[in-house]
Write a protein that holds these residues in place. Structure first.
Motif, PDB file in Angstrom:
ATOM      1  N   VAL A  17      94.352  58.232  13.320  1.00 20.16           N
ATOM      2  CA  VAL A  17      95.851  58.097  13.360  1.00 20.16           C
ATOM      3  C   VAL A  17      96.151  56.650  13.145  1.00 20.16           C
ATOM      4  CG1 VAL A  17      97.534  58.364  14.977  1.00 20.16           C
ATOM      5  CG2 VAL A  17      95.716  60.036  14.610  1.00 20.16           C
ATOM      6  N   ALA A  18      95.526  55.633  13.817  1.00 15.41           N
ATOM      7  CA  ALA A  18      95.665  54.219  13.396  1.00 15.41           C
ATOM      8  C   ALA A  18      95.941  53.868  12.157  1.00 15.41           C
ATOM      9  CB  ALA A  18      94.767  53.302  14.550  1.00 15.41           C
ATOM     10  N   ARG A  19      94.952  54.192  11.562  1.00 15.92           N
ATOM     11  CA  ARG A  19      94.800  53.790   9.905  1.00 15.92           C
ATOM     12  C   ARG A  19      95.895  54.317   9.201  1.00 15.92           C
ATOM     13  NH1 ARG A  19      89.146  54.800  10.789  1.00 15.92           N
ATOM     14  NH2 ARG A  19      89.544  56.827   9.570  1.00 15.92           N
ATOM     15  N   SER A  20      96.246  55.652   9.324  1.00 18.42           N
ATOM     16  CA  SER A  20      97.254  56.508   8.547  1.00 18.42           C
ATOM     17  C   SER A  20      98.531  55.937   8.935  1.00 18.42           C
ATOM     18  CB  SER A  20      97.068  57.894   8.944  1.00 18.42           C
ATOM     19  OG  SER A  20      97.572  58.168  10.194  1.00 18.42           O
ATOM     20  N   THR A  21      98.730  55.498  10.217  1.00 13.91           N
ATOM     21  CA  THR A  21     100.068  55.016  10.604  1.00 13.91           C
ATOM     22  C   THR A  21     100.136  53.628  10.004  1.00 13.91           C
ATOM     23  OG1 THR A  21     100.111  56.122  12.656  1.00 13.91           O
ATOM     24  CG2 THR A  21     101.467  54.474  12.731  1.00 13.91           C
ATOM     25  N   ALA A  22      99.371  52.673   9.872  1.00 13.52           N
ATOM     26  CA  ALA A  22      99.147  51.554   9.577  1.00 13.52           C
ATOM     27  C   ALA A  22      99.471  51.688   8.043  1.00 13.52           C
ATOM     28  CB  ALA A  22      97.983  50.735   9.796  1.00 13.52           C
ATOM     29  N   ARG A  23      98.771  52.700   7.138  1.00 19.38           N
ATOM     30  CA  ARG A  23      99.259  52.669   5.913  1.00 19.38           C
ATOM     31  C   ARG A  23     100.493  53.197   5.597  1.00 19.38           C
ATOM     32  NH1 ARG A  23      93.775  55.042   5.845  1.00 19.38           N
ATOM     33  NH2 ARG A  23      94.773  57.233   6.017  1.00 19.38           N
ATOM     34  N   LEU A  24     100.846  54.086   6.449  1.00 17.25           N
ATOM     35  CA  LEU A  24     102.465  54.477   6.166  1.00 17.25           C
ATOM     36  C   LEU A  24     103.424  53.462   6.229  1.00 17.25           C
ATOM     37  CD1 LEU A  24     104.695  56.671   6.523  1.00 17.25           C
ATOM     38  CD2 LEU A  24     104.353  56.664   8.839  1.00 17.25           C
ATOM     39  N   LEU A  25     103.181  52.508   7.377  1.00 14.34           N
ATOM     40  CA  LEU A  25     104.012  51.259   7.406  1.00 14.34           C
ATOM     41  C   LEU A  25     103.978  50.274   6.470  1.00 14.34           C
ATOM     42  CD1 LEU A  25     103.337  50.456  11.311  1.00 14.34           C
ATOM     43  CD2 LEU A  25     105.511  51.531  10.136  1.00 14.34           C
ATOM     44  N   ALA A 111     107.554  60.978   9.184  1.00 13.39           N
ATOM     45  CA  ALA A 111     107.394  59.569   8.687  1.00 13.39           C
ATOM     46  C   ALA A 111     108.637  58.813   8.693  1.00 13.39           C
ATOM     47  CB  ALA A 111     106.489  59.459   7.484  1.00 13.39           C
ATOM     48  N   ARG A 112     109.716  59.321   8.214  1.00 16.46           N
ATOM     49  CA  ARG A 112     110.914  58.802   7.840  1.00 16.46           C
ATOM     50  C   ARG A 112     111.716  58.303   9.139  1.00 16.46           C
ATOM     51  NH1 ARG A 112     113.968  63.418   4.829  1.00 16.46           N
ATOM     52  NH2 ARG A 112     112.237  64.575   6.201  1.00 16.46           N
ATOM     53  N   GLN A 113     111.293  59.080  10.233  1.00 15.52           N
ATOM     54  CA  GLN A 113     111.890  58.848  11.465  1.00 15.52           C
ATOM     55  C   GLN A 113     111.212  57.721  12.270  1.00 15.52           C
ATOM     56  OE1 GLN A 113     111.552  62.247  14.453  1.00 15.52           O
ATOM     57  NE2 GLN A 113     113.230  61.098  15.909  1.00 15.52           N
ATOM     58  N   LEU A 114     109.952  57.642  11.981  1.00 14.95           N
ATOM     59  CA  LEU A 114     108.843  56.303  12.476  1.00 14.95           C
ATOM     60  C   LEU A 114     109.366  55.110  11.840  1.00 14.95           C
ATOM     61  CD1 LEU A 114     106.872  55.293  14.343  1.00 14.95           C
ATOM     62  CD2 LEU A 114     105.285  55.748  12.530  1.00 14.95           C
ATOM     63  N   ILE A 115     109.616  55.207  10.482  1.00 18.48           N
ATOM     64  CA  ILE A 115     109.882  54.188   9.818  1.00 18.48           C
ATOM     65  C   ILE A 115     111.364  53.721  10.067  1.00 18.48           C
ATOM     66  CG2 ILE A 115     110.429  53.127   7.419  1.00 18.48           C
ATOM     67  CD1 ILE A 115     107.387  53.570   7.956  1.00 18.48           C
ATOM     68  N   GLY A 116     112.378  54.508  10.312  1.00 17.91           N
ATOM     69  CA  GLY A 116     113.651  54.072  10.544  1.00 17.91           C
ATOM     70  C   GLY A 116     113.703  53.577  11.962  1.00 17.91           C
TER      71      GLY A 116
END
Length: 123
Positions: A17-25, A111-116
């Motif tokens: 989860v940490a890696r995928s969240t960092a990749r998303l960011l 993902a869009r909500q988190l990035i926003g």
């Protein structure tokens, strides 16, 4: 608002989860650093006074120091916090938001909500 760093700290005991969240960011053009525990993140904050992310994404439930405990310890910094969790705990959500969290998302999150949310607090 507290810190004005140009990166986000992602704190989650689930490495995937940490890696995928960092990749998303990173894909959204946002730098991120990951931590496997609340204790590791707090140690980094204490080790260098200049270390100050623009935002912290925290898992609610982690071994050792929970996300809610990290929030309590950082209360004086006015550091924007976004909580993520796989569990449905209304009392944890209420506590996080009452403590000043700027967001609280259930995994899997949009993902869009988190990035926003992250972009808003970094402006």
């Amino acid at each position: 608002m507290g810190c004005t760093g140009k990166f986000v700290a992602v704190v989650d005991d689930d490495a995937s989860v940490a890696r995928s969240t960092a990749r998303l960011l990173h894909a959204a053009g946002i730098a991120a650093e990951t931590f496997a525990s609340g204790d590791a993140f707090l140690a980094r904050m204490q080790a260098a006074a200049a270390y100050c992310p623009a935002c912290v994404i925290l898992d609610v439930c982690m071994p050792g120091t929970s996300g809610l405990e990290v929030q309590r310890r950082l209360a004086g910094l006015r550091l924007p916090l976004i909580f993520i969790t796989a569990h449905e705990w209304p009392e944890a959500r209420d506590r996080a938001l009452a403590g000043g969290a700027v967001g609280y998302l259930r995994k899997p999150f949009d993902a869009r909500q988190l990035i926003g949310m992250v972009r808003r607090v970094m402006q």
